[in-house]
Write a protein that holds these residues in place. Structure first.
Motif, mmCIF file in Angstrom:
data_model
loop_
_atom_site.group_PDB
_atom_site.id
_atom_site.type_symbol
_atom_site.label_atom_id
_atom_site.label_comp_id
_atom_site.label_asym_id
_atom_site.label_seq_id
_atom_site.Cartn_x
_atom_site.Cartn_y
_atom_site.Cartn_z
ATOM 1 N N LYS A 104 1.152 -1.269 -3.172
ATOM 2 C CA LYS A 104 2.609 -1.280 -3.208
ATOM 3 C C LYS A 104 3.125 0.001 -3.845
ATOM 4 C CE LYS A 104 6.520 -4.158 -4.656
ATOM 5 N NZ LYS A 104 6.926 -5.444 -5.284
ATOM 6 N N THR A 105 2.641 0.310 -5.034
ATOM 7 C CA THR A 105 2.912 1.571 -5.723
ATOM 8 C C THR A 105 1.603 2.025 -6.345
ATOM 9 O OG1 THR A 105 3.440 0.558 -7.861
ATOM 10 C CG2 THR A 105 5.251 0.761 -6.266
ATOM 11 N N ASP A 106 1.649 3.121 -7.074
ATOM 12 C CA ASP A 106 0.436 3.580 -7.757
ATOM 13 C C ASP A 106 -0.040 2.563 -8.781
ATOM 14 O OD1 ASP A 106 0.472 5.903 -6.296
ATOM 15 O OD2 ASP A 106 1.493 7.081 -7.844
#
Length: 489
Positions: A420-422
């Protein structure tokens, strides 16, 4: 006139009265088919009531999204198809005086109360199978029409309902059915419970038609050979997944199934007699190839047709309409999906169709990837990690569609991870209605397992999701496997 769900009537009226007291409203909604139809229903109801509003969409109603909403200068916020599960966070902002929430949702509520909360689960109605988010929005829309005593309204471009139906918002029942079907609530081939009452209102308003029909996806838009080839929910040997077999099956029937130009006709263009001939032949083939009687029964279900929409288009069939909507907001184009729902049959529809073609390609590639690489089987569930190879907005759809493929069981729920994100990973879980009948509740699984790793989640018994910190997927799977084991023991 009385609303469609008597159990929710008093609460719906209270919510409607609160909206009518507002100078203007911020409408916030989820991005899937149920969320888009929820927003479209609410938007039209607010417009007809003469209430100024602005619409925003969120993939996930997390703390940051709620804080951003609180930072606006809206005193009243209408949440549709989410909000119940985030009541604890929303309640903190309400207590601080940021805004008054009005919630029309069907997800499991957090352990917090608020005054204007319309949710079937609060009144003994199953929000996973009997009333969707769009259904809750429809109940609110009906109450809003009653409170404001609407007598006239402007029909959308594709509308054909009577003025009376528009005046009391019964014409919006068609969108509520699209939302329910898109939210997988047509268990056993038909909508049940409170959804049935909405269907009845839609039929009475002239915006819906129902009847028994072949329960295959694509009856409006797919040529007959493709309709049968891609019909894998009830696998018929020699037809399902077999292009040549589907062609031979149709060519052996004593019917003219090609047009004058040589192109194959579509199911929606067949006569009743032709449909009966094809359906009977399919049943005979299934019986001769040893398909279980229980599976054969699933070949027929209830169709939900939007009578105002053109024959042969995605908008005519509730299932195809919902898939078209899923192909918009999941690719950051919620505005396109909303436009289609609101009657834009030119620019928005054409853009939606382009997104749908891309969506289908991505789904196909995702299913091929998971089938090829396989899943990891735990004792009680199975899982895979797509990393960045499948979009986090569609990984749950891919997981559900892959169940039943080689090496991917339908006797265990499936859990899918995607970047989804880092720092965060999206988790999507899918089960079957049979597993739910045996005790599976993925909403509880996602909620408890995610919180065990400092994440957050929720959803429905048959489909749910979560967000967890990157690097803690193994811990999540271990806890989720334990919970599923306890539920199904």
């Amino acid at each position: 006139m009385p609303g469609p769900v008597p159990e929710l009537e008093d609460r719906a009226v209270a919510c409607a009265e609160r909206l009518c007291s507002a100078d203007r409203v911020l409408l916030a909604s989820h991005i899937d088919a149920d969320g888009l139809t929820s927003a479209a229903i609410a938007a039209q109801a607010l417009e007809r009531a003469g209430l100024p509003f602005e619409t925003v969409f969120e993939k996930q109603l997390d703390e940051d999204a709620i804080a951003a909403i609180a930072a606006t200068d809206y005193d009243t916020v209408l949440f549709t198809d989410f909000g119940s599960g985030q009541l604890d966070v929303i309640g903190d902002h309400e207590d601080a005086g940021a805004f008054t929430p009005v919630i029309a949702d069907h997800h499991q509520p957090a352990d917090r109360e608020t005054e204007y909360h319309l949710n079937p689960l609060l009144f003994g109605i199953d929000g996973a199978s009997e009333l969707s988010g769009a259904g809750a929005s429809y109940v609110l829309a009906r109450a809003l029409a009653d409170v404001t005593e609407t007598t006239t309204a402007v029909a959308t471009d594709g509308g054909a309902a009577s003025t009376a139906a528009r005046a009391d918002n019964r014409d919006l029942a068609a969108l509520a059915v699209v939302g329910a079907v898109g939210d997988m609530q047509a268990s056993g081939g038909e909508l049940r419970g409170a959804n049935e009452r909405i269907v009845e209102e839609g039929v009475d308003a002239g915006v819906l038609e129902t009847g028994k029909d072949l329960a295959l996806y694509g009856k409006q838009t797919r040529p007959l050979p493709k309709l049968l080839e891609y019909a894998t929910d009830v696998g018929i040997p020699g037809i399902s997944g077999d292009e040549d077999g589907s062609l031979r099956f149709l060519e052996d029937l004593d019917l003219e199934l090609r047009r004058e130009d040589g192109e194959w006709r579509r199911w929606s263009g067949l006569t009743s007699e032709e449909k009966q001939t094809v359906a009977s032949a399919l049943v005979r083939r299934a019986v001769s190839r040893g398909v279980p009687a229980k599976k054969i029964d699933q070949l027929v279900g209830t169709s939900y047709v939007l009578s105002a929409e053109p024959v042969g288009t995605e908008l005519r069939d509730a299932s195809e309409f919902s898939t078209l909507l899923n192909a918009t907001a999941r690719y950051e184009r919620a505005d396109v999906g909303l436009g289609v729902c609101l009657g834009n049959r030119s620019d928005a529809l054409e853009r939606a169709r382009k997104l749908l073609r891309n969506h289908r390609r991505n789904l196909s590639e995702g299913i091929d990837l998971i089938t090829r690489e396989g899943v990891t089987h735990e004792e009680h569930l199975q899982w895979f990690h797509a990393e960045d190879r499948i979009r986090e907005t569609i990984v749950g759809i891919v997981a559900g569609m892959a169940m039943g493929n080689e090496g991917i069981s339908r006797s265990k729920p499936i859990v899918a991870f995607a970047e989804k994100t880092d720092d965060e990973v999206k988790v999507s879980a899918r089960g079957t209605h049979g597993l739910v009948r045996d005790g599976l509740d993925l909403s509880t699984v996602m909620t408890e397992a995610s919180r065990a790793v400092d994440g957050d989640g929720g959803g429905h018994d048959v489909a749910a999701g979560a967000t967890v910190p990157a690097g803690r997927e193994t811990e999540f799977v271990e806890r989720a496997d334990e919970i599923v084991g306890e539920q199904l023991s």
